[in-house]
Design a protein around this motif. Structure first.
Motif, PDB file in Angstrom:
ATOM      1  N   THR A   8     -73.087  10.301  54.343  1.00  0.00           N
ATOM      2  CA  THR A   8     -72.505  11.309  53.452  1.00  0.00           C
ATOM      3  C   THR A   8     -73.570  12.275  52.953  1.00  0.00           C
ATOM      4  O   THR A   8     -73.417  13.502  53.047  1.00  0.00           O
ATOM      5  CB  THR A   8     -71.817  10.635  52.246  1.00  0.00           C
ATOM      6  N   PHE A   9     -74.666  11.734  52.436  1.00  0.00           N
ATOM      7  CA  PHE A   9     -75.725  12.595  51.895  1.00  0.00           C
ATOM      8  C   PHE A   9     -76.447  13.365  52.997  1.00  0.00           C
ATOM      9  O   PHE A   9     -76.894  14.497  52.780  1.00  0.00           O
ATOM     10  CB  PHE A   9     -76.715  11.759  51.079  1.00  0.00           C
ATOM     11  N   THR A  10     -76.550  12.765  54.166  1.00  0.00           N
ATOM     12  CA  THR A  10     -77.173  13.474  55.286  1.00  0.00           C
ATOM     13  C   THR A  10     -76.317  14.663  55.706  1.00  0.00           C
ATOM     14  O   THR A  10     -76.836  15.738  56.031  1.00  0.00           O
ATOM     15  CB  THR A  10     -77.365  12.526  56.484  1.00  0.00           C
ATOM     16  N   THR A  11     -75.011  14.479  55.688  1.00  0.00           N
ATOM     17  CA  THR A  11     -74.102  15.579  56.035  1.00  0.00           C
ATOM     18  C   THR A  11     -74.173  16.685  54.994  1.00  0.00           C
ATOM     19  O   THR A  11     -74.168  17.877  55.329  1.00  0.00           O
ATOM     20  CB  THR A  11     -72.653  15.061  56.148  1.00  0.00           C
ATOM     21  N   ILE A  12     -74.254  16.303  53.735  1.00  0.00           N
ATOM     22  CA  ILE A  12     -74.380  17.296  52.665  1.00  0.00           C
ATOM     23  C   ILE A  12     -75.691  18.066  52.802  1.00  0.00           C
ATOM     24  O   ILE A  12     -75.766  19.258  52.473  1.00  0.00           O
ATOM     25  CB  ILE A  12     -74.310  16.603  51.287  1.00  0.00           C
ATOM     26  N   ALA A  13     -76.721  17.386  53.313  1.00  0.00           N
ATOM     27  CA  ALA A  13     -78.035  18.018  53.460  1.00  0.00           C
ATOM     28  C   ALA A  13     -78.004  19.200  54.418  1.00  0.00           C
ATOM     29  O   ALA A  13     -78.865  20.087  54.346  1.00  0.00           O
ATOM     30  CB  ALA A  13     -79.060  16.986  53.934  1.00  0.00           C
ATOM     31  N   GLU A  14     -77.034  19.226  55.307  1.00  0.00           N
ATOM     32  CA  GLU A  14     -76.845  20.407  56.157  1.00  0.00           C
ATOM     33  C   GLU A  14     -76.072  21.422  55.315  1.00  0.00           C
ATOM     34  O   GLU A  14     -74.875  21.637  55.482  1.00  0.00           O
ATOM     35  CB  GLU A  14     -76.095  20.003  57.426  1.00  0.00           C
ATOM     36  N   TRP A  15     -76.786  22.013  54.364  1.00  0.00           N
ATOM     37  CA  TRP A  15     -76.163  22.808  53.305  1.00  0.00           C
ATOM     38  C   TRP A  15     -75.526  24.099  53.806  1.00  0.00           C
ATOM     39  O   TRP A  15     -74.584  24.618  53.189  1.00  0.00           O
ATOM     40  CB  TRP A  15     -77.190  23.119  52.216  1.00  0.00           C
ATOM     41  N   GLU A  67     -81.305  10.213  62.110  1.00  0.00           N
ATOM     42  CA  GLU A  67     -82.082  11.419  62.406  1.00  0.00           C
ATOM     43  C   GLU A  67     -81.446  12.220  63.538  1.00  0.00           C
ATOM     44  O   GLU A  67     -81.320  13.451  63.450  1.00  0.00           O
ATOM     45  CB  GLU A  67     -83.527  11.054  62.771  1.00  0.00           C
ATOM     46  N   SER A  68     -81.048  11.529  64.587  1.00  0.00           N
ATOM     47  CA  SER A  68     -80.408  12.229  65.705  1.00  0.00           C
ATOM     48  C   SER A  68     -79.043  12.775  65.287  1.00  0.00           C
ATOM     49  O   SER A  68     -78.612  13.829  65.764  1.00  0.00           O
ATOM     50  CB  SER A  68     -80.260  11.300  66.909  1.00  0.00           C
ATOM     51  N   TYR A  69     -78.388  12.067  64.376  1.00  0.00           N
ATOM     52  CA  TYR A  69     -77.111  12.565  63.846  1.00  0.00           C
ATOM     53  C   TYR A  69     -77.316  13.911  63.144  1.00  0.00           C
ATOM     54  O   TYR A  69     -76.565  14.869  63.370  1.00  0.00           O
ATOM     55  CB  TYR A  69     -76.515  11.550  62.866  1.00  0.00           C
ATOM     56  N   ASN A  72     -78.059  16.664  65.664  1.00  0.00           N
ATOM     57  CA  ASN A  72     -76.834  17.078  66.354  1.00  0.00           C
ATOM     58  C   ASN A  72     -75.933  17.909  65.443  1.00  0.00           C
ATOM     59  O   ASN A  72     -75.287  18.866  65.892  1.00  0.00           O
ATOM     60  CB  ASN A  72     -76.063  15.854  66.852  1.00  0.00           C
ATOM     61  N   LEU A  73     -75.900  17.541  64.180  1.00  0.00           N
ATOM     62  CA  LEU A  73     -75.084  18.274  63.216  1.00  0.00           C
ATOM     63  C   LEU A  73     -75.588  19.704  63.063  1.00  0.00           C
ATOM     64  O   LEU A  73     -74.794  20.658  63.037  1.00  0.00           O
ATOM     65  CB  LEU A  73     -75.111  17.553  61.865  1.00  0.00           C
ATOM     66  N   LYS A  74     -76.892  19.866  62.974  1.00  0.00           N
ATOM     67  CA  LYS A  74     -77.466  21.206  62.827  1.00  0.00           C
ATOM     68  C   LYS A  74     -77.319  22.028  64.099  1.00  0.00           C
ATOM     69  O   LYS A  74     -77.141  23.248  64.043  1.00  0.00           O
ATOM     70  CB  LYS A  74     -78.953  21.098  62.460  1.00  0.00           C
ATOM     71  N   ARG A  75     -77.385  21.359  65.238  1.00  0.00           N
ATOM     72  CA  ARG A  75     -77.379  22.059  66.518  1.00  0.00           C
ATOM     73  C   ARG A  75     -76.022  22.682  66.843  1.00  0.00           C
ATOM     74  O   ARG A  75     -75.947  23.737  67.474  1.00  0.00           O
ATOM     75  CB  ARG A  75     -77.790  21.092  67.628  1.00  0.00           C
ATOM     76  N   ASN A  76     -74.954  22.047  66.427  1.00  0.00           N
ATOM     77  CA  ASN A  76     -73.623  22.544  66.767  1.00  0.00           C
ATOM     78  C   ASN A  76     -73.240  23.740  65.898  1.00  0.00           C
ATOM     79  O   ASN A  76     -73.594  23.811  64.718  1.00  0.00           O
ATOM     80  CB  ASN A  76     -72.582  21.431  66.585  1.00  0.00           C
TER      81      ASN A  76
END
Length: 261
Positions: A8-15, A67-69, A72-76
């Motif tokens: 959850t927090f990692t996803t939020i970090a992709e602000w 980390e790879s998640y 991948n989140l930033k790349r898309n």
């Protein structure tokens, strides 16, 4: 349980994506104020959220670690983030509408069968009306309540299963089967599932209760006196809702995983 908060927090970090989601949903929220197109905006908002959820779970299953998640989140792209899993989102949404209809019709059929439709004539007196209803009505409504209570517990895991599907059919069947998949119900009775469900339900209940009271007694009066405040308050509320929605997605998925252990 820790992985739920970690993702959850990692996803939020992709602000950047978070802010774009908040902007998109805020616009849809404003559109929902217009009667003619409000239902379209409302459904589209739910589709976007569900599509995002399916995409996030897809990334979790395709990433070897956190980390790879995140990479991948930033790349898309943002368009992929929003719309790639619209078929899955559509399957879940259609199933949810059918499930909601099922519970309403089930309740109405019980009242019709026992000739006690008068119970819902006055919603403010429904508890008193049930207490004064025939024994058969009380028994059937008791069964209904127990069934609904267990279903609410199982629903989180089935929602996670549906989010992990990549097609309309898969997502739809996962959600619909939640009504009768008693083997899955049994599998939810494990400690990890219970803890995830308990923590999720407490956090969601407490935060939304606080938001509700704050809106009624603070935010709404402020907006009435100064409508321009809505331009600030709506994105804030949408932001909180989005973060809680992310948390719900991961809670649902990892709760579902616990049933497969």
């Amino acid at each position: 349980m820790r992985e739920v908060f970690k993702y959850t927090f990692t996803t939020i970090a992709e602000w950047k994506k978070l802010l774009l989601v908040i902007l998109t949903v805020s616009i849809l929220t404003v559109i929902e104020a217009f009667p003619v197109i409000s239902i379209v905006a409302f459904l589209f908002e739910k589709l976007i959220y569900l599509s995002i959820g399916a995409f996030l779970i897809f990334l979790v299953t395709r990433s070897k670690d956190i980390e790879s998640y995140f990479d991948n989140l930033k790349r898309n792209s943002f368009s992929t983030f929003l719309f790639h899993f619209i078929p899955t989102a559509s399957g879940i949404l259609v199933a949810l509408l059918i499930i909601l209809t099922f519970w309403i019709m089930f309740f109405v059929l019980i009242l019709q069968f026992t000739n006690t439709m008068y119970i819902i004539a006055d919603p403010h007196q429904i508890i008193v009306s049930v207490e004064n209803s025939p024994v058969l009505t009380q028994i059937l409504l008791g069964f209904y309540s127990i069934y609904l209570m267990f279903y609410s517990y199982v629903f989180l895991g089935k929602f996670g299963e549906a989010l992990s599907q990549e097609t309309f059919r898969g997502a739809f069947l996962s959600m619909i089967s939640s009504l009768i998949d008693f083997k899955y119900w049994i599998n939810t009775f494990n400690l990890k599932y219970f803890v995830i469900y308990l923590v999720w339900s407490i956090i969601i209940s407490v935060i939304y209760t606080l938001i509700g009271f704050t809106y009624l007694f603070v935010i709404f009066p402020a907006i009435v006196n100064n409508p321009n405040l809505g331009l600030i308050i709506i994105p804030i509320l949408v932001g909180i809702t989005t973060i809680l929605t992310y948390y719900t997605f991961f809670s649902a998925y990892f709760a579902h995983l616990s049933t497969e252990a």
